[in-house]
Design a protein around this motif. Structure first.
Motif, PDB file in Angstrom:
ATOM      1  N   GLY A  56       0.817  -1.209   0.000  1.00  0.00           N
ATOM      2  CA  GLY A  56       0.000   0.000   0.000  1.00  0.00           C
ATOM      3  C   GLY A  56       0.850   1.258   0.000  1.00  0.00           C
ATOM      4  N   ARG A  75      -5.268   4.177  -9.865  1.00  0.00           N
ATOM      5  CA  ARG A  75      -5.883   4.363  -8.553  1.00  0.00           C
ATOM      6  C   ARG A  75      -7.210   3.616  -8.480  1.00  0.00           C
ATOM      7  NH1 ARG A  75      -6.120  10.183  -7.946  1.00  0.00           N
ATOM      8  NH2 ARG A  75      -8.081  10.053  -9.071  1.00  0.00           N
ATOM      9  N   THR A  76      -8.012   3.712  -9.530  1.00  0.00           N
ATOM     10  CA  THR A  76      -9.307   3.015  -9.566  1.00  0.00           C
ATOM     11  C   THR A  76      -9.121   1.506  -9.609  1.00  0.00           C
ATOM     12  OG1 THR A  76     -10.257   4.905 -10.752  1.00  0.00           O
ATOM     13  CG2 THR A  76     -11.490   2.840 -10.794  1.00  0.00           C
ATOM     14  N   PHE A  79      -8.017   0.041  -6.258  1.00  0.00           N
ATOM     15  CA  PHE A  79      -9.022   0.149  -5.190  1.00  0.00           C
ATOM     16  C   PHE A  79     -10.267  -0.687  -5.478  1.00  0.00           C
ATOM     17  CE2 PHE A  79     -12.399   2.267  -2.747  1.00  0.00           C
ATOM     18  CZ  PHE A  79     -11.797   2.287  -1.500  1.00  0.00           C
ATOM     19  N   THR A  82     -11.541  -3.762  -3.371  1.00  0.00           N
ATOM     20  CA  THR A  82     -12.075  -3.442  -2.050  1.00  0.00           C
ATOM     21  C   THR A  82     -13.592  -3.310  -2.073  1.00  0.00           C
ATOM     22  OG1 THR A  82     -10.028  -2.241  -1.585  1.00  0.00           O
ATOM     23  CG2 THR A  82     -11.887  -1.824  -0.125  1.00  0.00           C
ATOM     24  N   GLY A 141      -6.152  -1.779  -1.347  1.00  0.00           N
ATOM     25  CA  GLY A 141      -6.567  -0.445  -1.769  1.00  0.00           C
ATOM     26  C   GLY A 141      -6.852   0.499  -0.616  1.00  0.00           C
ATOM     27  N   ILE A 142      -7.225  -0.036   0.552  1.00  0.00           N
ATOM     28  CA  ILE A 142      -7.546   0.838   1.685  1.00  0.00           C
ATOM     29  C   ILE A 142      -6.302   1.539   2.228  1.00  0.00           C
ATOM     30  CG2 ILE A 142      -8.432   0.883   4.048  1.00  0.00           C
ATOM     31  CD1 ILE A 142     -10.469  -1.209   3.232  1.00  0.00           C
ATOM     32  N   MET A 145      -5.056   4.143  -0.371  1.00  0.00           N
ATOM     33  CA  MET A 145      -5.771   5.415  -0.471  1.00  0.00           C
ATOM     34  C   MET A 145      -5.520   6.302   0.741  1.00  0.00           C
ATOM     35  SD  MET A 145      -7.149   5.534  -3.390  1.00  0.00           S
ATOM     36  CE  MET A 145      -8.256   6.926  -3.216  1.00  0.00           C
ATOM     37  N   TYR A 148      -1.990   7.554   0.353  1.00  0.00           N
ATOM     38  CA  TYR A 148      -1.962   8.465  -0.796  1.00  0.00           C
ATOM     39  C   TYR A 148      -2.517   9.837  -0.415  1.00  0.00           C
ATOM     40  CZ  TYR A 148      -3.246  10.300  -5.431  1.00  0.00           C
ATOM     41  OH  TYR A 148      -3.401  11.075  -6.546  1.00  0.00           O
TER      42      TYR A 148
END
Length: 272
Positions: A56, A75-76, A79, A82, A141-142, A145, A148
């Motif tokens: 991550g 990014r999409t 994620f 999730t 993804g959690i 993000m 990020y």
């Protein structure tokens, strides 16, 4: 918590104090399964800490590069797992890793690695690791993000000052950005801890309520489910199920308290 202090008797319940907890820790009927589930839960958590969170961090650092092309797409894509249901993820990976009709053997064979394939979900030595890696794939993804967002919140003045001092590239991340996002890393770690010690859905979907093979993927959540509700020929025991749930609560509470009153205080001293 209240139910864990009572035990069924004569069609009703009587106050038992801490007897249920004593049985959980000392009676071989309960203690063997409890310690096995707790051990598996710790391994499950450590795999996430050692693999999910570093990945991550790496993905977040990559996405934060201003000149990266296709950043929104990446990014999409990272994620998206999730947002999928546990049931969908569990059955998809069961099909992928199946030695009979899965695509994994053919994919590995296409690159000359078919000899390395094994029925990982069917082996006691690898089933827990395989399920944990599926969970890592779904939830990486959690932390990505959260980290990020923390990287984007670093003031541009700090980055520009570092560049004037000749600190760029990877050294800028390790020396400047990483210390500034330590509070976020702490939050990610405690969220990982709470989520993993509450884990149930994925193991139930992939390996069933018996958490096979031979309970090698049994977590506290699946052990609680079988104890409280019963399974197959095993009758449910609500008092002992509540006792296991209470222990899960105390373990999670201890971890959160350790973070809030020990680790977070040290982070604040380091930061200020």
């Amino acid at each position: 918590l209240r139910l864990s202090l009572f035990t069924p008797q004569g069609g009703g319940t009587v106050f038992a104090g801490l007897d249920n907890f004593v049985r959980l820790f000392t009676d071989p009927r309960w203690s063997v399964s409890f310690w096995n589930a707790l051990y598996n839960n710790v391994i499950f958590f450590l795999i996430h800490m050692a693999i999910q969170n570093p990945i991550g961090i790496a993905l977040a650092a990559m996405l934060s590069v201003p000149k990266l092309a296709g950043r929104t797409f990446y990014r999409t894509a990272f994620f998206m797992p999730t947002m999928l249901s546990f049931v969908i993820v569990g059955f998809i990976w069961k099909l992928i890793l199946s030695p009979l009709w899965g695509v994994a053997p053919n994919l590995m064979g296409s690159v000359g690695l078919k000899s390395l394939f094994a029925p990982w979900l069917g082996l006691e030595s690898s089933a827990l690791i395989a399920v944990a890696l599926i969970s890592v794939w779904q939830f990486v993804g959690i932390p990505m993000m959260l980290i990020y967002a923390a990287l984007l919140s670093i003031p541009n003045e700090v980055v520009e000052a570092a560049e004037l001092d000749g600190i760029t590239g990877a050294s800028q991340f390790w020396k400047i950005k990483l210390p500034l996002i330590l509070p976020t890393l702490g939050i990610v770690s405690i969220l990982t801890f709470v989520g993993n010690f509450n884990a149930f859905d994925l193991v139930y979907t992939v390996q069933g309520a018996l958490a096979g093979p031979n309970f090698s993927t049994d977590l506290l959540g699946t052990y609680l489910y079988r104890t409280f509700f019963g399974f197959q020929l095993q009758l449910g025991d609500q008092a002992m199920g509540a006792t296991i749930a209470a222990m899960m609560f105390f373990i999670i509470l201890a971890g959160v308290m350790l973070y809030l009153f020990v680790i977070q205080r040290r982070m604040r001293r380091y930061q200020f």
